[in-house]
Motif scaffolding. Sequence first.
Motif, PDB file in Angstrom:
ATOM      1  N   ILE A  31      14.659 -21.600  -2.015  1.00 48.29           N
ATOM      2  CA  ILE A  31      14.813 -20.951  -3.310  1.00 48.29           C
ATOM      3  C   ILE A  31      16.251 -20.462  -3.471  1.00 48.29           C
ATOM      4  CG2 ILE A  31      14.150 -18.954  -4.715  1.00 48.29           C
ATOM      5  CD1 ILE A  31      11.349 -19.190  -3.431  1.00 48.29           C
ATOM      6  N   ILE A  32      16.823 -20.746  -4.634  1.00 51.35           N
ATOM      7  CA  ILE A  32      18.174 -20.311  -4.966  1.00 51.35           C
ATOM      8  C   ILE A  32      18.101 -19.339  -6.140  1.00 51.35           C
ATOM      9  CG2 ILE A  32      20.424 -21.030  -5.870  1.00 51.35           C
ATOM     10  CD1 ILE A  32      20.037 -21.771  -2.972  1.00 51.35           C
ATOM     11  N   THR A  33      18.758 -18.180  -6.004  1.00 48.04           N
ATOM     12  CA  THR A  33      18.695 -17.149  -7.041  1.00 48.04           C
ATOM     13  C   THR A  33      20.059 -16.804  -7.631  1.00 48.04           C
ATOM     14  OG1 THR A  33      18.902 -15.353  -5.419  1.00 48.04           O
ATOM     15  CG2 THR A  33      16.673 -16.116  -5.929  1.00 48.04           C
ATOM     16  N   LEU A  48       7.843 -23.326 -13.408  1.00 53.76           N
ATOM     17  CA  LEU A  48       7.356 -22.111 -14.031  1.00 53.76           C
ATOM     18  C   LEU A  48       8.256 -21.794 -15.218  1.00 53.76           C
ATOM     19  CD1 LEU A  48       5.281 -19.756 -13.711  1.00 53.76           C
ATOM     20  CD2 LEU A  48       7.095 -18.500 -12.514  1.00 53.76           C
ATOM     21  N   HIS A  49       7.657 -21.749 -16.400  1.00 54.21           N
ATOM     22  CA  HIS A  49       8.396 -21.473 -17.630  1.00 54.21           C
ATOM     23  C   HIS A  49       7.874 -20.178 -18.249  1.00 54.21           C
ATOM     24  CE1 HIS A  49       9.481 -26.028 -18.300  1.00 54.21           C
ATOM     25  NE2 HIS A  49       9.908 -25.542 -17.146  1.00 54.21           N
ATOM     26  N   ASP A  50       8.632 -19.094 -18.092  1.00 56.34           N
ATOM     27  CA  ASP A  50       8.254 -17.798 -18.665  1.00 56.34           C
ATOM     28  C   ASP A  50       6.829 -17.405 -18.280  1.00 56.34           C
ATOM     29  OD1 ASP A  50      10.755 -17.542 -19.899  1.00 56.34           O
ATOM     30  OD2 ASP A  50      10.076 -18.685 -21.642  1.00 56.34           O
ATOM     31  N   GLY A  80      10.983 -20.890 -12.806  1.00 55.23           N
ATOM     32  CA  GLY A  80      11.466 -21.594 -11.631  1.00 55.23           C
ATOM     33  C   GLY A  80      11.581 -23.071 -11.938  1.00 55.23           C
ATOM     34  N   TYR A  81      12.760 -23.649 -11.657  1.00 52.52           N
ATOM     35  CA  TYR A  81      13.023 -25.038 -12.014  1.00 52.52           C
ATOM     36  C   TYR A  81      13.356 -25.857 -10.773  1.00 52.52           C
ATOM     37  CZ  TYR A  81      13.821 -22.730 -16.520  1.00 52.52           C
ATOM     38  OH  TYR A  81      13.700 -21.961 -17.663  1.00 52.52           O
ATOM     39  N   PRO A  87      15.835 -18.372 -12.221  1.00 51.56           N
ATOM     40  CA  PRO A  87      16.623 -17.558 -13.151  1.00 51.56           C
ATOM     41  C   PRO A  87      16.129 -16.103 -13.118  1.00 51.56           C
ATOM     42  CG  PRO A  87      15.745 -19.537 -14.208  1.00 51.56           C
ATOM     43  CD  PRO A  87      15.022 -19.364 -12.906  1.00 51.56           C
ATOM     44  N   ALA A  88      16.702 -15.261 -13.937  1.00 51.31           N
ATOM     45  CA  ALA A  88      16.366 -13.842 -13.920  1.00 51.31           C
ATOM     46  C   ALA A  88      14.915 -13.584 -14.322  1.00 51.31           C
ATOM     47  CB  ALA A  88      17.313 -13.078 -14.844  1.00 51.31           C
TER      48      ALA A  88
END
Length: 208
Positions: free
Chosen positions: A105-107, A28-30, A80-81, A75-76
């Motif tokens: 999932i890691i945040t 997921l990119h932006d 999602g990568y 990321p914020a």
Amino acid sequence: MTQALIKPITFDEFIAWYPENTGQRYELHDGKIVEMPKPTGKHSKIAGFLSGKLFIEIERLHLPYFIPKECVIKPAQESGYEPDVIILDEQKVGSLEPRWERESIITMGTSIPLVVEIVSTNWEDDYARKLEDYELLGIQEYWIVDYLGLGGRKFIGNPKQPTFSVYSLFDGEYQVNQFRSNERIMSPTFPELSLTAGEAFQAGGLQR
């Protein structure tokens, strides 16, 4: 890289949408879902080689780290990568990551001692988008393994050549050291690691 959906979505919608058992990876990119390029054999071989080298070092030093088979970094923003290789701190994951056990999932960047991306045709993501997001998240060390020398000249120099970039976080910003050919990789996380750039590239079948 092909867009799978057009309508912007949230990270949670992306996780709920993610198809299982297809053999295809998405990120997921932006707010936009993208289908990631299928890894080549060389790409996969390098990822496995580096995972093995890092696992041996973790075991040798009795570190509280592990290398998951699958993991999504959030990321914020609505992104999602899925990195090629990631090392997680078991103690911090257990105390700081409520979504790990059920969703992988890691945040929190502090949960990640090291993340590795192996460059393919979408090299801009590794050198720009992910570099910025990993820096903002506070991931201490980020490797970009550009075994074909695909990155832009401002990232790997001119003439372009296979380059192993190690980005280390200092005062909230990444500083980069780059290695080529038979130069030994200098890793702040694994200072005793015995590995040259050439050995990593050769794992993919290249004689450098």
